[in-house]
Scaffold this active site. Structure first.
Site, short mmCIF file in Angstrom:
data_model
loop_
_atom_site.label_atom_id
_atom_site.label_comp_id
_atom_site.label_asym_id
_atom_site.label_seq_id
_atom_site.Cartn_x
_atom_site.Cartn_y
_atom_site.Cartn_z
N GLY B 48 41.05 58.62 70.46
CA GLY B 48 42.07 59.65 70.24
C GLY B 48 41.73 60.98 70.93
O GLY B 48 40.61 61.46 70.81
N ASN B 71 34.50 55.02 58.55
CA ASN B 71 34.10 55.94 59.61
C ASN B 71 34.74 57.28 59.37
O ASN B 71 35.85 57.39 58.86
CB ASN B 71 34.45 55.39 61.00
CG ASN B 71 35.83 55.81 61.46
OD1 ASN B 71 36.05 56.92 61.93
ND2 ASN B 71 36.78 54.89 61.28
N CYS B 132 46.84 62.55 61.33
CA CYS B 132 46.14 63.83 61.21
C CYS B 132 46.87 64.75 60.25
O CYS B 132 48.08 64.69 60.12
CB CYS B 132 46.11 64.53 62.56
SG CYS B 132 44.90 63.82 63.62
N THR B 195 43.27 53.28 59.44
CA THR B 195 42.32 52.98 58.36
C THR B 195 42.81 53.42 56.98
O THR B 195 43.59 54.35 56.85
CB THR B 195 40.97 53.65 58.65
OG1 THR B 195 41.20 55.04 58.88
CG2 THR B 195 40.31 53.06 59.87
N GLY B 245 43.76 45.64 62.14
CA GLY B 245 43.20 45.82 60.80
C GLY B 245 42.40 44.58 60.45
O GLY B 245 42.94 43.62 59.90
N GLY B 246 41.14 44.60 60.82
CA GLY B 246 40.26 43.50 60.43
C GLY B 246 40.30 42.27 61.30
O GLY B 246 39.68 41.26 60.98
C1 FMN Z 1 34.90 54.25 64.52
C2 FMN Z 1 36.39 54.24 64.53
C3 FMN Z 1 37.09 55.25 65.17
C4 FMN Z 1 38.48 55.27 65.20
N1 FMN Z 1 39.15 56.25 65.88
C5 FMN Z 1 40.50 56.23 65.95
C6 FMN Z 1 41.22 57.20 66.70
O1 FMN Z 1 40.64 58.06 67.34
N2 FMN Z 1 42.58 57.13 66.71
C7 FMN Z 1 43.27 56.15 66.04
O2 FMN Z 1 44.48 56.14 66.07
N3 FMN Z 1 42.61 55.21 65.33
C8 FMN Z 1 41.24 55.22 65.27
N4 FMN Z 1 40.58 54.25 64.56
C9 FMN Z 1 41.36 53.20 63.86
C10 FMN Z 1 41.41 51.90 64.67
O3 FMN Z 1 42.04 52.11 65.91
C11 FMN Z 1 42.14 50.79 63.90
O4 FMN Z 1 43.46 51.21 63.63
C12 FMN Z 1 41.47 50.49 62.58
O5 FMN Z 1 40.08 50.55 62.71
C13 FMN Z 1 41.85 49.13 62.00
O6 FMN Z 1 41.47 48.08 62.84
P1 FMN Z 1 40.07 47.27 62.69
O7 FMN Z 1 39.96 46.89 61.25
O8 FMN Z 1 40.18 46.13 63.63
O9 FMN Z 1 38.99 48.23 63.07
C14 FMN Z 1 39.19 54.24 64.54
C15 FMN Z 1 38.49 53.22 63.88
C16 FMN Z 1 37.12 53.20 63.87
C17 FMN Z 1 36.41 52.10 63.16
#
Ligand code: FMN
Ligand code: FAD
Ligand code: FAD
Ligand code: FMN
Ligand code: FES
Ligand code: FES
Lengths: 298, 305, 305, 298
Positions: B48, B71, B132, B195, B245-246
């Site tokens: 982001g 996170n 945000c 998240t 998401g996961g």
């Molecule tokens: C370390 C970390 C940093 C993230 N930074 C952003 C971000 O900057 N912008 C955003 O929209 N989502 C961010 N996310 C969310 C992820 O893009 C994603 O929507 C979320 O982790 C769910 O998917 P996952 O379970 O596969 O990780 C972040 C997630 C993690 C784990």
């Protein structure tokens, strides 16, 4: 960078510390101070990999040695892994220690912070570099169990400190460092005074330049340290005051281990004085101790 | 044997396969290049970006949870200017469609970021992260109020011709109303989910583990919540959904697609298995082959029949 | 060595220890009696009761998820009359404080249930589950709208002198506003959290696994969300909190108490380890001993210092 | 009811089926048709226990035998358990089969539904009860691999059916059942007619009373079945039509396994005609086949 390594040995060596020997591709390119990012299970819990320093590199055999202490669920799970099984390993990762070519190298370790220093000891040309290890631990049992299987077999100078005074110096390993630094300063002062320089400027003079840029002919004196954050800060400050170059190996909670998630950052003051983020996993774990900003609030 | 067609249509955006990486989990596309050629991905979503550089939160920024992680990076990023000057040229070299994730604290922020994105670069789409806090409206996230969410999309829409993805937060009572709002606002696609808000406490220090106290929960633990939201939103909107998401395995990806996701994004799983996105592409293909589908898009939404 | 004081004060209700079992996971108190004497628990919360008997949802009613499970039992229960006539006398024999969990589809339902609970039995408190859809207001759960939530508590309060626990759903944008609403409505305590809405899809049938399509996510996966909500609500209300959501070990229980829970409830963990509640009581005691606390209540909310 | 049992054997016997022998407290009280609720891992993923039928009870040795087929993550994880390790077991749980004292017992099994019937075979007094097994499977490989290690060694009458006709009857095991029922009816008819009863009422007459309430002197004929739901329904309907008492062992996704969560229910029509819920784990898994309502929509 993603390998399946065969477990050669996974053995308790005492004080909740295990030696894990892995055979595979990592050994070929591993360097002192780097680490591996280990998967400890096969289901989604525990989810994340665990960072463990590389404590031994045997390139001919293709083996690396790790030492880990059981502190939580992940390391507990790791103890169940048996020889012959394989582990998923990301590595070698990180930017390791500078290996000095000449001079004196003082290694300062707190507890299990000792392990990542072994590869540095092995890597330096001991005919050109004088190495000494200062190691602090809780008590005699820890030092003897762990040291007996490792450091004490390595044919290297060392001194130990224990918090409870049960072995070596009673107190902090940083006391030993302070003494060594002062001793060194005194020796150097004598040396320089003999050379006709003014004593007062000497220590700060030492502090300029990177570790490898030591002027030829004058033996470099450098420090490398690994251990708890508080100890590293004290080491960095002591060295800073004496103008001695110091590298510290930091620990931080990690997710990716390869620089992608920004989970493991530290703060450094760059040469132009501005504050900047660094990733412990990729830009470190080894940093110039003079650069690290120890307290975010600063 | 005819190859399975993986082509993925997300409105005007066409990808060669439906598997991308999630924002914040794949850096600026270079870190995982040591493991495989990123151009094998459908797309890469980068960390982001905000108008100004941000140093983010103090450490610890990550904490493990059962089958998940928290996170609290706090949107550390180089800022818009450095992104365009330094990172974009490097992204160009990856030969992969890039999705730029943008975050702001005011409508002006979003407008500025959208208008600054070149329309003739590797940037394939802009993902509008509305999780945000909205500083003007007292800190409540844009993404939790349908009217604000719609407004953010509208203003972003006005400022770029690039395809727009609205990324929704799951921390809401009613995800469907929000999805409809961003669709109205002009989103070409919807990303689900960001998240879940969570926290952990250290038993030794008796303090929250994260430097920022709370953080975002991701990883396999949240999968059932994400699948549910994709399923609900699929029923309610016409625009395509990018599910996340996961997702760790191809089975997870199939589950999201059956629920209604046209494409999927891999986040936390990259940390555990850097090859996860590739294994998912292969597994999806094999699933379609064995189930007799000629194109992977045929399975989208099948759970609704 | 002085024994650690486990006495737990939840408003007017005093329990001998802070560990109870969660509604719907402990039947009517008898099933786990084969494993240990239930009177060792602080309290038992029984399965949710409705005015009329309910047959609940079709199977499958449970599905596993990473570190969690979904359930869609659909409030199967014998109904108020049979509960009072058949189950209450048997509960009486367990010699354990009983918390009766009540669910309704209208304010009248809640009023009826509250007024029907004898005030001189083993019933120690009434837990008002407001996660059910409010039929009159078009199906949105009472628990997602602060005004309805407050109203339910108010009407329940009017109809019983027993201590009242408001059980909140986590599927809301703003848990704090809801907690304040039920406190205003007259709740003596707040239970946090009920299940997160989720779903899973079967890859073979390509249909939702659960007979009811969606279900409630519980177990370790939800722990970080629950701890966060307890932490947030503790800051905002004066009434004590009963923490639950993924508690499986004494460490989990300590985490909830540090976050602000005065007592904890064990749900899904019973299914995995029937002895979990007892192990938690022991572990809590030992934690206090080693950390130098004389009473377990001293650790409540310490993470806020 | 919660025990740690020692793994004596965990061995693949073919066709993705494993035999797991456990030593501990369960054997002492286990009865035919009961099951155990096994914990397959030690972390929170996979979270839930897995229900597995007790297929053998050796009380003198204190051992139970289970057979499981690898179908998902939990059973896959179970294959990694080694002899000497321990497993957490809830059990014995559930209400098992009625063990007939005299007469004929026909056992109908679909696939791995064979296993729970073994304890029933072992429990009946074979000098007083004639037992025959009808077993259906996908193909010869499955039947031979699994049967060769189990059923075929048990000195019991059996007939098999395979879907692909590669062994025994080509078709469904319910075809075999239908034939057996018709044969029995014909024999009984002959018998009754000889006794001077009217043939027409005979079959429905058989259907009255519980399995154990058979009038003395007339050999009871009962059926017990385990397998996929569709098969069980067909078995129950066939038996119902012929008025033959039948017990079926149901499977349902379970959480607690002890009756506390209401996760695993089925629907039954009680004697007074009303519909009621029953818990498969506690009130079953064995139910009177005539009672079970197979389709919720009914
Ligand atoms: C370390 C970390 C940093 C993230 N930074 C952003 C971000 O900057 N912008 C955003 O929209 N989502 C961010 N996310 C969310 C992820 O893009 C994603 O929507 C979320 O982790 C769910 O998917 P996952 O379970 O596969 O990780 C972040 C997630 C993690 C784990
Ligand atoms: C670069 C680096 C090198 C390391 N080298 C070694 C080594 O050689 N030997 C050794 O014994 N330990 C080493 N550690 C520490 C080791 O990674 C942790 O002790 C381990 O991750 C704890 O895992 P756990 O599951 O047992 O503990 P848990 O508390 O259950 O872990 C929970 C989470 O916190 C993280 N975590 C917990 N403690 C630490 C810590 N001290 N540092 C970083 N993350 C942590 C874990 O990785 C995990 O994500 C190193 C750490 C880093 C960052
Ligand atoms: C009373 C009873 C007795 C059983 N006896 C045997 C036996 O002797 N041998 C054998 O091989 N299998 C038996 N089963 C089926 C066995 O429980 C499942 O195959 C097993 O739980 C699948 O677990 P998994 O993790 O491999 O599959 P996954 O699909 O990963 O399991 C996910 C979840 O679904 C549940 N589940 C999946 N399939 C079934 C199923 N068919 N029945 C119930 N729950 C299921 C699991 O328990 C778990 O909670 C029995 C089931 C029941 C209810
Ligand atoms: C099978 C099952 C049935 C439940 N039934 C009820 C119920 O009737 N009423 C209620 O208020 N909560 C019910 N719950 C929610 C639990 O009481 C608890 O709030 C939730 O499961 C979170 O705790 P856990 O993660 O420890 O299970 C149920 C949970 C499960 C798993
Ligand atoms: S752990 Fe991800 S950047 Fe270091
Ligand atoms: S599995 Fe819980 S009642 Fe049967």
């Amino acid at each position: 960078m993603l390998h399946r390594e065969i477990v050669i040995e996974n053995q308790r060596i005492g004080a909740d510390v295990y030696r894990l020997v892995l055979k595979g591709a990592v050994a070929a390119t591993a360097r002192p101070g780097q680490f591996v990012h280990l998967q400890v299970g096969t289901t989604t819990d525990p989810l994340l990999r665990r960072p463990i320093s590389i404590a031994g590199i045997d390139q001919p055999k293709g083996e690396i040695t790790l030492y880990y202490r059981v502190v939580g669920r992940g390391t507990a799970k790791l103890t169940g892994v048996r020889a012959g099984e394989t582990l998923s390993v990301i590595g070698p990762v990180g930017t390791g220690f500078t290996v000095p070519a000449v001079g004196e190298l003082l290694l300062v370790a707190g507890g299990i912070g000792l392990f990542p220093l072994f590869t540095l000891i092995e890597a330096v040309d001991r005919s050109a570099v004088r190495v000494k290890v200062l190691w602090g631990g809780e008590n005699r049992t820890f030092i003897q169990e762990v040291g007996g299987e490792t450091l004490f077999k390595m044919d290297v100078d060392y001194a130990v400190a224990t918090m409870d005074g049960s072995m070596g110096h009673a107190g902090l390993v940083t006391d030993l460092l302070q003494a060594a630094l002062e001793d060194r300063a005194a020796r150097s002062l004598a040396h320089r005074t003999a050379e006709g320089q003014t004593a007062g400027t000497a220590p700060s003079d030492w502090g300029t330049g990177a570790l490898t840029e030591r002027p030829e002919g004058r033996a470099a004196f450098t420090v490398a340290a690994c251990g708890p954050k508080g100890m590293l800060q004290a080491v960095a400050e002591s060295c800073g005051q004496m103008g001695v170059p110091v590298e510290v190996s930091l620990e931080e909670r990690m997710a990716c281990g390869v620089g992608a998630c920004l989970g493991c950052v530290c703060l450094v003051r760059t040469t132009d004085g501005t504050l900047a983020r660094r990733r412990v996993c990729k830009d470190g774990p080894v940093f110039d101790g003079r650069e690290v900003v120890w307290d975010e609030a600063d | 044997m005819k190859p399975i067609d993986l082509t993925t249509h997300l409105g005007r955006l066409t990808l060669k396969n439906p598997v991308m990486t999630a924002s914040g989990t794949y850096g600026f596309g270079e870190e995982y290049a040591a493991f495989y050629d990123p151009s094998r991905l459908g797309a890469i979503t980068v960390k982001g970006i905000t108008p100004l550089p941000r140093r983010g939160n103090p450490v610890p920024r990550v904490a493990e949870t059962p089958s998940g992680m928290l996170n609290a990076v706090g949107l550390e990023n180089p800022g818009l200017e450095a992104f365009l000057a330094t990172y974009l040229p490097r992204l160009e070299k990856l030969k992969t469609p890039i999705i730029v994730n943008i975050s702001g604290f005011s409508l002006d922020d979003y407008a500025l970021m959208a208008s600054a994105m070149p329309e003739d670069s590797c940037i394939a789409a802009v993902e509008v992260n509305i999780s945000c806090p909205n500083i003007k409206q007292g800190g409540l996230a844009f993404g939790t109020d349908p009217r604000s969410a719609e407004e953010v999309l509208r203003v972003t829409r006005k400022n770029t011709k690039l395809p727009l993805i609205a990324k929704l937060t799951p921390n809401v009572t009613d995800i469907v109303t929000l999805a409809k709002a961003v669709e109205n606002g002009g989103a070409d696609m919807i990303s689900l989910i960001n998240t879940l808000l969570g926290m952990r406490i250290d038993l030794k220090t008796r303090k929250p583990i994260l430097g920022n106290t709370m953080g975002g929960l991701s990883g396999p633990a949240v999968l059932p919540v994400a699948v549910r939201m994709v399923y609900q939103v699929y029923k309610a909107v016409r625009v395509p959904i990018i599910g996340m998401g996961g997702i760790s395995t191809w089975q997870d990806a199939v589950e999201f697609m059956l629920a209604g996701a046209t494409a999927v994004s891999v986040g936390t799983a990259n940390f555990v298995n850097p090859l996860a996105p590739l294994e998912i592409i292969e597994g999806l293909t094999e699933y379609c082959r064995q189930a007799g589908f000629a194109a992977v898009r045929e399975i989208v939404g099948l759970a609704h029949r």
